[in-house]
Design an enzyme around this catalytic site. Structure first.
Site, PDB file in Angstrom:
ATOM      1  N   HIS A  18       9.278  23.018 -25.579  1.00  0.00           N
ATOM      2  CA  HIS A  18      10.402  23.204 -26.498  1.00  0.00           C
ATOM      3  C   HIS A  18      10.371  24.606 -27.096  1.00  0.00           C
ATOM      4  CE1 HIS A  18       7.699  22.651 -29.921  1.00  0.00           C
ATOM      5  NE2 HIS A  18       7.076  21.839 -29.089  1.00  0.00           N
ATOM      6  N   LYS A 255      12.429  19.280 -34.369  1.00  0.00           N
ATOM      7  CA  LYS A 255      11.743  18.173 -33.675  1.00  0.00           C
ATOM      8  C   LYS A 255      11.226  18.600 -32.305  1.00  0.00           C
ATOM      9  CE  LYS A 255      14.013  14.422 -35.987  1.00  0.00           C
ATOM     10  NZ  LYS A 255      14.920  15.284 -36.766  1.00  0.00           N
ATOM     11  N   LYS A 256      10.073  18.026 -31.962  1.00  0.00           N
ATOM     12  CA  LYS A 256       9.500  18.326 -30.649  1.00  0.00           C
ATOM     13  C   LYS A 256      10.004  17.337 -29.611  1.00  0.00           C
ATOM     14  CE  LYS A 256       5.135  20.270 -32.090  1.00  0.00           C
ATOM     15  NZ  LYS A 256       3.712  20.092 -32.128  1.00  0.00           N
ATOM     16  N   ARG A 257      10.329  16.156 -30.090  1.00  0.00           N
ATOM     17  CA  ARG A 257      10.763  15.119 -29.151  1.00  0.00           C
ATOM     18  C   ARG A 257      12.012  14.452 -29.679  1.00  0.00           C
ATOM     19  NH1 ARG A 257       5.640  14.482 -30.023  1.00  0.00           N
ATOM     20  NH2 ARG A 257       4.310  15.519 -28.519  1.00  0.00           N
TER      21      ARG A 257
END
Ligand code: GLU
Length: 491
Positions: A18, A255-257
């Site tokens: 990301h 956010k990473k996910r």
């Protein structure tokens, strides 16, 4: 290279890379280029349940797309390999044994239940939950007894007996001081035989002779633990820099996910240009010092200074990225943009392979025109539709009304005549034609512009008519105007 400037980018392949991680890669890359150092790509895959080769490949692919080339590491090789942590277990074991021997580490046999109980007790007493050191001084018999029970130990690092300050000298933040009392005897080797992040990272950075550790601020609280390991093993400390977090537009941590995460490949897939994303990411936490935001790679390398990076969070402003990407799209070489835009047109169904083969020049003109109005290339089909489809009026009767009357016919006929009379239709010559229509014909401006636009584009508003007409050329313009006049007759 022998100036001993060595940086590293050590992602964990546990998800699609990301923007936060890639910004870290970029800043490391920039320092490397600037100081003529080396960049090591290390894959931290000790979380075996979540690490995959697919995610590793994606990291490499997206770094390549952005032009962030490593000098050494996974997929490249080098003198300090292997570069995947799971292939370095023996090395970690060797250093863990050293710490055991020197008394800096000890085996801990506490079970999950015992640890949970310890935790709960601390919480009940309003204390910070931390390991209480129960296994610090086990006797040989106690150890043997636990092993006989089948307990598998973890290895813990023994904190200094006396409370002390641990100072992280950070290139961005200055000295950041931690008291050892906020730490506990942390685990360096898990019972499954894998080292923990804090341990493996130190062994690797030291053995790989890393001079600068530049990583996200989320790791700052790990650094004091790592410093203790460096000291215990008598390793030289690298220089540290912790980059500010990237925040979303609501100032929350990006956010990473999940659905709002920003996987790098999504930018590529939507038709962002790597140089635009490069430029944009460089400004996430750093600024060149003047107003200018469009900076070439060379300018960024020249002006970047890790010590000028901000301490406070950097906001990921998608509108700014879009603005920047649009600028890069318009400035880029047309052939390249055509190459990148054609797949989007294919996918939209507006053209097929055969059409592309036979109409390349025309498509190139269309793409050149439509790139003026887009932020990213996947928006091209929507803008190009007008040039690639026959007009279909949703309300033909209503449209026909617009084309009725002698004035409209006069405008259309004169426009056709003038268009054919010009050697070439450019925005300029079309502009002249419209001026002449206004001066020579005794009809109002609305009668000139509105029906013409509707007849040629099928819509009441849209791109500049001068450019639309110059792209279509006299013949296609005449065909469209005639079709409109026919429609007027048939209703
Ligand atoms: N694997 C760690 C991560 O991706 C590396 C952190 C570090 O740079 O030390 O967060």
């Amino acid at each position: 290279m022998s100036n001993n400037i060595r940086l590293r980018f050590p992602p964990s392949p546990t998800g699609k890379i990301h923007i936060g991680n890639m910004r870290t890669a970029l800043f490391n890359w920039l320092v490397t280029k600037q100081k003529d150092g080396e960049l090591v790509l290390r894959i931290e895959d000790t979380d075996q349940a979540r690490s995959t080769k697919e995610f590793e490949d994606i990291i490499i692919q997206e770094m390549e797309w952005l032009g962030l080339d490593a000098d050494e590491g996974v997929g490249i090789g080098g003198d300090y390999g292997p570069y995947r942590q799971t292939e370095r277990i023996d090395l970690y074991q060797e250093y863990a044994d050293k710490l055991l021997e020197s008394g800096y580490a000890y085996k801990c046999y506490c079970t999950k239940d015992e640890l949970d109980e310890m935790r709960q007790k601390a919480i009940d007493n309003d204390e910070m939950p931390r390991y209480d050191g129960s296994c610090r001084n086990l006797s040989e018999e106690e150890r043997k007894a636990y092993e006989a029970e089948g307990r598998k130990p973890v290895l813990r690092f023994k904190l200094p007996e006396e409370e002390r300050e641990i100072i992280v000298e950070d290139l961005i933040r200055g000295n950041v001081s931690f008291s050892s009392s906020v730490l506990d005897d942390f685990i360096i080797f898990k019972s499954d035989g894998m080292p923990t992040y804090n341990f493996a990272v130190v062994i690797d950075d030291a053995l790989m002779k890393i001079s600068h550790v530049i990583r996200g601020e989320d790791h700052l609280s790990n650094t004091p633990k790592q410093i203790l390991i460096y000291e215990a093993l008598d390793f030289e400390l690298p220089k540290f820099a912790h980059l500010p977090l990237i925040l979303d537009e609501n100032k929350a941590k990006l956010k990473k996910r999940g659905k709002d995460s920003v996987y790098i490949g999504e930018f590529r897939e939507q038709g962002y240009l790597p140089e635009a994303l490069f430029n944009f990411m460089a400004l996430l936490g750093w600024s060149s010092g003047d107003e200018e935001e469009i900076l070439s790679q060379a300018e960024i390398i020249e002006r970047f200074d890790i010590e000028d990076v901000n301490k406070s969070g950097a906001v990921f402003d998608r509108e700014k990225l879009n603005w920047m990407n649009g600028k890069y799209i318009r400035a880029a070489n047309l052939d390249r943009i055509v190459e990148l835009a054609l797949p989007f047109l294919l996918e939209s169904g507006l053209v097929d392979k055969e059409y592309i083969e036979n109409n390349r020049e025309w498509l190139s003109k269309v793409i050149d025109e439509t790139r003026t109005g887009v932020d990213y290339l996947s928006q091209i089909p929507e803008e190009a539709e007008l040039f690639l489809t026959e007009i279909e009026f949703a309300e033909p009767a209503e449209a026909a009304e617009e084309f009725k009357g002698d004035d409209v016919k006069l405008v259309f006929d004169t426009l056709k005549e003038k268009a054919f009379a010009r050697e070439e239709l450019t925005e300029e010559t079309v502009g002249e034609i419209f001026k002449e229509l206004k001066n020579e014909l005794d009809v109002g401006g609305r009668t000139i512009y509105h029906p013409t636009r509707l007849a040629i584009t099928g819509k009441g508003s849209g791109p500049e008519m001068t450019s639309v007409i110059s792209i279509f050329g006299a013949e296609e313009v005449a065909r469209r105007l005639d079709t409109a006049l026919e429609l007027a007759q048939n209703y």
